[in-house]
Design a protein around this motif. Structure first.
Motif, short mmCIF file in Angstrom:
data_model
loop_
_atom_site.label_atom_id
_atom_site.label_comp_id
_atom_site.label_asym_id
_atom_site.label_seq_id
_atom_site.Cartn_x
_atom_site.Cartn_y
_atom_site.Cartn_z
N UNK A 134 0.83 -1.20 0.00
CA UNK A 134 0.00 0.00 0.00
C UNK A 134 0.87 1.26 0.00
N UNK A 135 0.33 2.37 -0.49
CA UNK A 135 1.03 3.65 -0.50
C UNK A 135 1.16 4.22 0.90
N UNK A 136 0.11 4.11 1.73
CA UNK A 136 0.13 4.69 3.07
C UNK A 136 0.66 3.69 4.09
N UNK A 137 1.12 4.21 5.22
CA UNK A 137 1.62 3.39 6.33
C UNK A 137 0.45 2.94 7.21
N UNK A 138 0.68 1.91 8.02
CA UNK A 138 -0.29 1.44 9.02
C UNK A 138 -1.66 1.14 8.40
N UNK A 139 -1.68 0.11 7.59
CA UNK A 139 -2.96 -0.31 7.00
C UNK A 139 -3.04 -1.83 7.03
N UNK A 140 -4.14 -2.36 6.58
CA UNK A 140 -4.36 -3.79 6.55
C UNK A 140 -4.89 -4.21 5.19
N UNK A 141 -5.24 -5.46 5.08
CA UNK A 141 -5.73 -6.02 3.83
C UNK A 141 -7.03 -6.76 4.10
N UNK A 142 -8.00 -6.53 3.26
CA UNK A 142 -9.24 -7.32 3.30
C UNK A 142 -9.46 -7.90 1.92
N UNK A 143 -9.97 -9.11 1.87
CA UNK A 143 -10.28 -9.76 0.61
C UNK A 143 -11.74 -10.16 0.64
N UNK A 144 -12.51 -9.60 -0.30
CA UNK A 144 -13.91 -9.97 -0.42
C UNK A 144 -13.98 -11.23 -1.28
N UNK A 145 -14.77 -12.21 -0.83
CA UNK A 145 -14.84 -13.52 -1.49
C UNK A 145 -16.25 -13.74 -2.00
N UNK A 146 -16.34 -14.01 -3.29
CA UNK A 146 -17.62 -14.37 -3.90
C UNK A 146 -17.48 -15.77 -4.46
N UNK A 147 -18.39 -16.66 -4.05
CA UNK A 147 -18.39 -18.04 -4.51
C UNK A 147 -19.51 -18.21 -5.52
N UNK A 148 -19.18 -18.67 -6.71
CA UNK A 148 -20.19 -18.93 -7.74
C UNK A 148 -20.38 -20.43 -7.82
N UNK A 149 -21.56 -20.89 -7.42
CA UNK A 149 -21.79 -22.34 -7.35
C UNK A 149 -22.07 -22.92 -8.73
N UNK A 150 -22.33 -24.21 -8.77
CA UNK A 150 -22.53 -24.91 -10.04
C UNK A 150 -23.83 -24.52 -10.73
N UNK A 151 -24.71 -23.77 -10.05
CA UNK A 151 -25.95 -23.29 -10.65
C UNK A 151 -25.81 -21.82 -11.09
N UNK A 152 -24.55 -21.30 -11.14
CA UNK A 152 -24.23 -19.92 -11.50
C UNK A 152 -24.86 -18.91 -10.55
N UNK A 153 -25.04 -19.29 -9.31
CA UNK A 153 -25.54 -18.37 -8.28
C UNK A 153 -24.35 -17.81 -7.52
N UNK A 154 -24.24 -16.47 -7.46
CA UNK A 154 -23.14 -15.83 -6.74
C UNK A 154 -23.52 -15.68 -5.27
N UNK A 155 -22.63 -16.09 -4.40
CA UNK A 155 -22.85 -15.99 -2.95
C UNK A 155 -21.65 -15.27 -2.34
N UNK A 156 -21.92 -14.19 -1.60
CA UNK A 156 -20.86 -13.48 -0.91
C UNK A 156 -20.54 -14.21 0.39
N UNK A 157 -19.27 -14.53 0.58
CA UNK A 157 -18.82 -15.18 1.80
C UNK A 157 -18.20 -14.11 2.70
N UNK A 158 -18.01 -14.44 3.96
CA UNK A 158 -17.41 -13.50 4.90
C UNK A 158 -16.03 -13.08 4.39
N UNK A 159 -15.79 -11.77 4.38
CA UNK A 159 -14.50 -11.25 3.92
C UNK A 159 -13.37 -11.76 4.80
#
Length: 164
Positions: A12-37
């Motif tokens: 990151x450009x700034x100091x003292x930060x963290x990272x979060x990753x948003x997770x989207x799972x697309x199942x076999x029926x093409x349904x998108x489900x947001x999982x806990x980041x």
């Protein structure tokens, strides 16, 4: 995967930060489900996600935290753990051109033949006929034959999960 906005630096450009990753799972029926980041504001953490097939979409973002030299993320698939069973078909054999020659104790009985297949990674199926174990190392076509037993190995990955 690509670097955020095609930047040259991974941190990151700034100091003292963290990272979060948003997770989207697309199942076999093409349904998108947001999982806990997945959020990491200091140190390390690990999270597993079990998948039943489908795809994952990941998007990172900067959050408040105490990192001051950048961060990284490792994504890996746990080693597969297979649970295998033999499925018997009475009066059935595979194609003569597909079996391979073997020697050993697997010829002593049909049960020994199946155990051999379960313990041999390359074995896909067996058939037992006239006190001989015929081993197949590829999928074969089956046909009817009296007094024979064909058994196909079916394996399921019981470890199907990703770790972040």
């Amino acid at each position: 995967m690509s670097k955020y906005e095609e930047l040259n630096k991974a941190g990151p450009e700034q100091q003292n930060c963290g990272l979060a990753v948003d997770v989207i799972y697309i199942d076999t029926f093409d349904t998108a489900r947001s999982l806990q980041s997945i959020a990491c504001s200091s140190g390390t953490s690990m999270r597993s996600i079990a998948l039943g097939g489908g795809e994952l979409q990941l998007k990172s973002r900067i959050i408040n935290g105490s990192f001051n030299r950048g961060y990284c993320m490792q994504i890996f698939r746990s080693e597969a753990i297979y649970n295998c069973n033999m499925n018997d078909q009475i009066d059935t054999v595979g194609a003569d051109s597909d079996w391979i020659e073997t020697t050993g104790t697997q010829h002593s009985s049909f049960d020994a033949c199946k155990i051999y297949c379960l313990q041999t990674e390359a074995c896909k199926a067996v058939h037992y006929d006239s006190k001989y174990c015929f081993v197949y190392n590829k999928i074969t076509t089956v046909q009817q034959k009296a007094d024979s037993i064909y058994s196909r190995k079916d394996c399921v990955d019981t470890q199907s999960k990703w770790t972040f």
